[in-house]
Design a protein around this motif. Structure first.
Motif, PDB file in Angstrom:
ATOM      1  N   UNK A  85       0.263  -1.139  -0.321  1.00 17.92           N
ATOM      2  CA  UNK A  85       0.281  -0.067   0.223  1.00 17.92           C
ATOM      3  C   UNK A  85       0.826   1.091   0.024  1.00 17.92           C
TER       4      UNK A  85
ATOM      5  N   UNK B 171       0.273   5.316   1.274  1.00 17.99           N
ATOM      6  CA  UNK B 171       0.190   6.731   1.144  1.00 17.99           C
ATOM      7  C   UNK B 171       0.870   7.895   1.611  1.00 17.99           C
TER       8      UNK B 171
ATOM      9  N   UNK C 211       0.934  11.392   3.913  1.00 21.68           N
ATOM     10  CA  UNK C 211       0.427  12.314   5.079  1.00 21.68           C
ATOM     11  C   UNK C 211       0.820  13.371   5.212  1.00 21.68           C
TER      12      UNK C 211
ATOM     13  N   UNK D  63      -2.529  15.570   9.612  1.00 17.16           N
ATOM     14  CA  UNK D  63      -2.881  14.678   9.282  1.00 17.16           C
ATOM     15  C   UNK D  63      -2.799  13.516   9.497  1.00 17.16           C
ATOM     16  N   UNK D  64      -3.793  12.400   9.371  1.00 19.74           N
ATOM     17  CA  UNK D  64      -4.034  11.057   9.418  1.00 19.74           C
ATOM     18  C   UNK D  64      -3.118  10.376   8.007  1.00 19.74           C
ATOM     19  N   UNK D  65      -2.619   9.197   8.015  1.00 12.48           N
ATOM     20  CA  UNK D  65      -1.759   8.934   6.100  1.00 12.48           C
ATOM     21  C   UNK D  65      -3.448   9.269   5.617  1.00 12.48           C
TER      22      UNK D  65
ATOM     23  N   UNK E  38      -5.035   7.270   2.452  1.00 11.42           N
ATOM     24  CA  UNK E  38      -4.665   6.080   1.136  1.00 11.42           C
ATOM     25  C   UNK E  38      -4.634   6.749  -0.429  1.00 11.42           C
TER      26      UNK E  38
ATOM     27  N   UNK F 297       4.080   7.293   2.742  1.00  8.71           N
ATOM     28  CA  UNK F 297       4.254   6.115   3.441  1.00  8.71           C
ATOM     29  C   UNK F 297       3.777   4.495   1.891  1.00  8.71           C
TER      30      UNK F 297
ATOM     31  N   UNK G 240      -1.444  -4.199   8.826  1.00  8.01           N
ATOM     32  CA  UNK G 240       0.157  -2.927   7.298  1.00  8.01           C
ATOM     33  C   UNK G 240       0.663  -2.885   8.854  1.00  8.01           C
ATOM     34  N   UNK G 241       2.239  -2.920   7.543  1.00  4.47           N
ATOM     35  CA  UNK G 241       3.193  -2.544   7.976  1.00  4.47           C
ATOM     36  C   UNK G 241       3.941  -1.795   7.829  1.00  4.47           C
ATOM     37  N   UNK G 242       4.515  -0.674   8.486  1.00  4.70           N
ATOM     38  CA  UNK G 242       4.727   0.551   7.367  1.00  4.70           C
ATOM     39  C   UNK G 242       6.150   0.707   7.632  1.00  4.70           C
ATOM     40  N   UNK G 243       6.778   1.499   6.682  1.00  7.85           N
ATOM     41  CA  UNK G 243       7.790   1.834   6.407  1.00  7.85           C
ATOM     42  C   UNK G 243       8.124   3.372   7.243  1.00  7.85           C
ATOM     43  N   UNK G 244       9.303   3.272   7.345  1.00 10.61           N
ATOM     44  CA  UNK G 244       9.936   5.243   7.928  1.00 10.61           C
ATOM     45  C   UNK G 244       9.083   6.433   7.094  1.00 10.61           C
TER      46      UNK G 244
ATOM     47  N   UNK H  79      10.107  11.760   3.295  1.00  7.58           N
ATOM     48  CA  UNK H  79       9.769  13.097   3.109  1.00  7.58           C
ATOM     49  C   UNK H  79      10.150  13.811   1.721  1.00  7.58           C
TER      50      UNK H  79
END
Lengths: 114, 113
Positions: A33, A35, A37, A41-43, A45, A91, A103-107, A110
């Motif tokens: 996925x 996203x 951000x 705000x939140x992430x 999709x 993200x 779901x597991x996110x990366x760092x 930016x």
């Protein structure tokens, strides 16, 4: 084991340029996925891949945004003709696949468009 | 329109006490809910989740409660520790076939010594 990795960690570009952001999911995760951000705000999709195909791209804001996952592992998010409003943290997340909801996110990457 | 709402931008709790973070949603088709914790300059880290067929899920110091009739969920952290200071995001999945998560805006939890 290794988590989701994203490169570059930071990207500064000029308005109108083209950028590519890369995501390496957790090994064995078939779902991927993207996203975005923005500050405060939140992430939000953008797009979802199951294997090599984009199963849901309903979150892509316009046709300047495109993503690929040619071999079902690494994915690249491509932004053409960047605009200042594209500045955000991008993200990537992965999961085991359909029916496995976590779901597991990366760092994140930016992105700053000047 | 925001389908997942976290109405408290920030929350301050004393170390050792209970932290309660709240989340409301509007889409009755959401069938799975997750809480993520985020430190500055890092990606969100998964904490705990709950299916819509349950009303409670517990994992160590973290408990999530789901009230479907009120379309409300909460995350309880007890006892709160300094390392819990972070931004907490509530997220929901489902909502009419969408595959991505829908996030709230987050609550900044500050644990005071």
């Amino acid at each position: 084991g290794a988590g989701v990795s994203q490169t570059p960690s930071n990207k500064v570009t000029e308005k109108g340029k083209y950028v590519e952001l890369r995501c390496d999911p957790i090994s064995g995760h078939t779902a991927l996925y993207w996203y975005r951000q923005s500050l405060g705000q939140g992430p939000e999709f953008l797009i979802y891949f199951q294997g090599t195909g984009a199963a849901d791209d309903s979150g892509l804001p316009n046709d300047r945004f495109f993503a690929v996952r040619p071999e079902g592992s690494v994915s690249t998010l491509k932004i053409q003709r960047t605009e200042r409003g594209d500045s955000a943290v991008y993200l990537c997340a992965s999961s085991l696949g359909r029916g496995q909801e976590t779901q597991y996110f990366g760092p994140g990457t930016r992105l700053l468009v000047l | 329109d925001q389908q997942v709402k976290q109405n408290s931008p920030s929350l301050s709790v004393q170390e050792g006490r209970i932290s309660i973070l709240n989340c409301d949603y509007t889409n009755s088709m959401f069938d799975y809910f997750l809480w993520y914790k985020k430190y500055p300059a890092e990606g969100p880290t998964f904490l705990i989740s709950i299916s819509s067929i349950k009303d409670k899920n517990e994992d160590g110091r973290f408990t999530v409660f789901l009230n479907k009739s009120a379309k409300h969920l909460s995350l309880h952290i007890v006892p709160s520790q300094p390392g819990d200071s972070a931004v907490y995001f509530c997220a929901a999945k489902g909502g009419g076939g969408a595959d991505g998560l829908t996030f709230g805006k987050g609550t900044h939890l500050i644990i005071q010594p």
